[in-house]
Design a protein around this motif. Sequence first.
Motif, mmCIF file in Angstrom:
data_model
loop_
_atom_site.group_PDB
_atom_site.id
_atom_site.type_symbol
_atom_site.label_atom_id
_atom_site.label_comp_id
_atom_site.label_asym_id
_atom_site.label_seq_id
_atom_site.Cartn_x
_atom_site.Cartn_y
_atom_site.Cartn_z
ATOM 1 N N ILE A 79 15.558 34.831 -14.388
ATOM 2 C CA ILE A 79 14.589 34.836 -13.294
ATOM 3 C C ILE A 79 13.642 36.010 -13.513
ATOM 4 C CG2 ILE A 79 14.291 34.927 -10.788
ATOM 5 C CD1 ILE A 79 17.173 33.985 -10.480
ATOM 6 N N GLU A 80 12.359 35.778 -13.378
ATOM 7 C CA GLU A 80 11.357 36.765 -13.755
ATOM 8 C C GLU A 80 11.173 37.867 -12.720
ATOM 9 O OE1 GLU A 80 8.549 33.736 -16.424
ATOM 10 O OE2 GLU A 80 7.881 34.383 -14.425
ATOM 11 N N ALA A 101 8.936 36.027 -10.271
ATOM 12 C CA ALA A 101 9.205 34.696 -9.732
ATOM 13 C C ALA A 101 8.902 34.682 -8.240
ATOM 14 C CB ALA A 101 10.671 34.324 -9.971
ATOM 15 N N ASP A 199 9.797 28.469 -9.451
ATOM 16 C CA ASP A 199 8.654 28.980 -10.209
ATOM 17 C C ASP A 199 8.994 30.387 -10.715
ATOM 18 O OD1 ASP A 199 5.872 28.996 -11.102
ATOM 19 O OD2 ASP A 199 5.582 30.536 -9.578
ATOM 20 N N GLY A 200 8.960 30.579 -12.031
ATOM 21 C CA GLY A 200 9.352 31.856 -12.599
ATOM 22 C C GLY A 200 10.830 31.923 -12.958
#
Length: 599
Positions: A79-80, A101, A199-200
């Motif tokens: 996970i970013e 993210a 997302d991310g």
Amino acid sequence: MTQQNMTIAALQQAYKEGTLTPKQVIKDALERCEQYLDHNIWIELFSLEQLQPYLDALDDSNMADKPLYGIPFAIKDNIELAGFPVTAGCEAYAYTPDKSAFVVQQLIDAGAIPLGKTNLDQFATGLVGVRSPEKWGPCHNSFDKDYISGGSSSGSAVAVALGLVSFSLGTDTAGSGRVPAAFNNLIGLKPTRGLLSTDGVVPACRSLDCVSIFSLTTDDANTVFNVAAEFDANDAFARPNVDTNKGNYGKVGDISFNFAVPQAEQLNFFGNTEYAEQFEKSVKHLENLGGKKHIIDFEPFFTAARLLYEGPWVAERRMATEGVDRHAMLQVIQDILATQEEARADDLFKAEYKLQACRQQVREVLACYDFILTPTAGTTYTIEQVQADPIKLNSNLGHYTNFMNLLDCSAIAVPTGFITSGLPFGVTLFSRAFSDARLLTYANLMQQSLRLPLGAIELECPDSSAPIAGTGDRITLAVCGAHLQGQPLNYQLTERGGVFLEKTVTANAYKLYALAGGPPMRPGLVRDKQGTAIEIELWSIPTATLGSFLAGIAAPLGLGKLEVTDGRWVTGFICESYGLDDAMDITAFGSWREYLLNK
């Protein structure tokens, strides 16, 4: 070093009283992390200097505006987080994102402070926590280092269990947010797919992936969930939450509830008799709390589960690692990705048809009960055992988890006891999508009644600060058919915070008809001078949810005023006269339940 109470409520109270500051908490947490380096929790643990910008951002903030003010958390390293590398457990894959993210940014904006990126089974492929390269090593269980931590969200779970952070993010495609929770005595929330943005997030199976939450208490899981469950239009798989899944978390009132378990012959504990005993104890505990146990055929769930690794969804895992040198991966990951390589487009459609048949088979089952109960895992293993037989033993751990996202379920893992070795045992409560608040409520009931110590740190379980679920401005509603307890539409009451009040009958002035159409089959209640008393249930539901409940009622039924045997007039189901044209008079049965039993 004294163990700090890391629950969100405890830290927030300390901040309000001025006995702690976020910087003190972070500094202390980093020092304690150094004591557990041999657990292989972190891929990257941040320094105090790296975390200073997050602390500085709190200086001009109002605690009341930030529900996670100064709360430390951990992030699974698929996970970013802006400015920090993402590895997904593979050095050759590493890259550094320039933004976080969506879900991580939601938490940071709410005041949470990321302590580091955690270890995982490479590319989130595994339920064991040992599929990590030698550089980071297998993540060790928080209770016994010889045992697996569970995966793939291994480091995220162990960090919470050892009291290093208050909560953490994992991902859960096939059980990765629940199995580690069970093995480390944690709450593990696998939300409805799409409620927490992916997302991310490095995909495993993008159409099935789900961001999950580890916490010490259900109160904390609910707090984080309410912050994180924001709709993200940039996520193609995102879904907005529904009103009935908001604000209905809390304590269960003095009501009965219905839960289901698999047939005895369908339970598999892989020779672990203590796990079998613990599961039976968990079932008995729920019955003692007012739950009514039902037995269901679990085969449709198992059929769906087998599709995940025996069907074409393995191709999604290969797609997620396109461009990565296969030889840079662990051998076990290579072996998994090499399966189903000959799958064709028609294989995908055949699998989808089989899955859709399973969905149809479980639809009514999921609607009939407040939740379904299973062990989270059927057994546990040592690291040595898993390394000697990595595929089969990993597969055993997914016995009760692999079907969840394929069948669009929400789920929560809850600790319920310990075996003689001191290792924890836990169960999973699950239901259909958008049941998160309701499942958290029943998980809270279990945690508060069992009063087990939290995580692996022997912290006493605090009293829940949650109110009775769904309390507030309420209305009494009478139901007589498909909304009765144990009937297919009862969930429309419970998911709106409905509370059962009593079983009674109408005044001696009603007739009951079995209406044409269905499923589900429905009765019509009509006031008639020649009528009699008909069995009903009275429920209390929040007036705020009454509109959505009314909108879901199909003609010829509607809501009106109904007379109870004691003379009260309450809101209840009534039937338009035209709906009786093809209906059968079943008044003589006296109740919808009796009609169904004897028709």
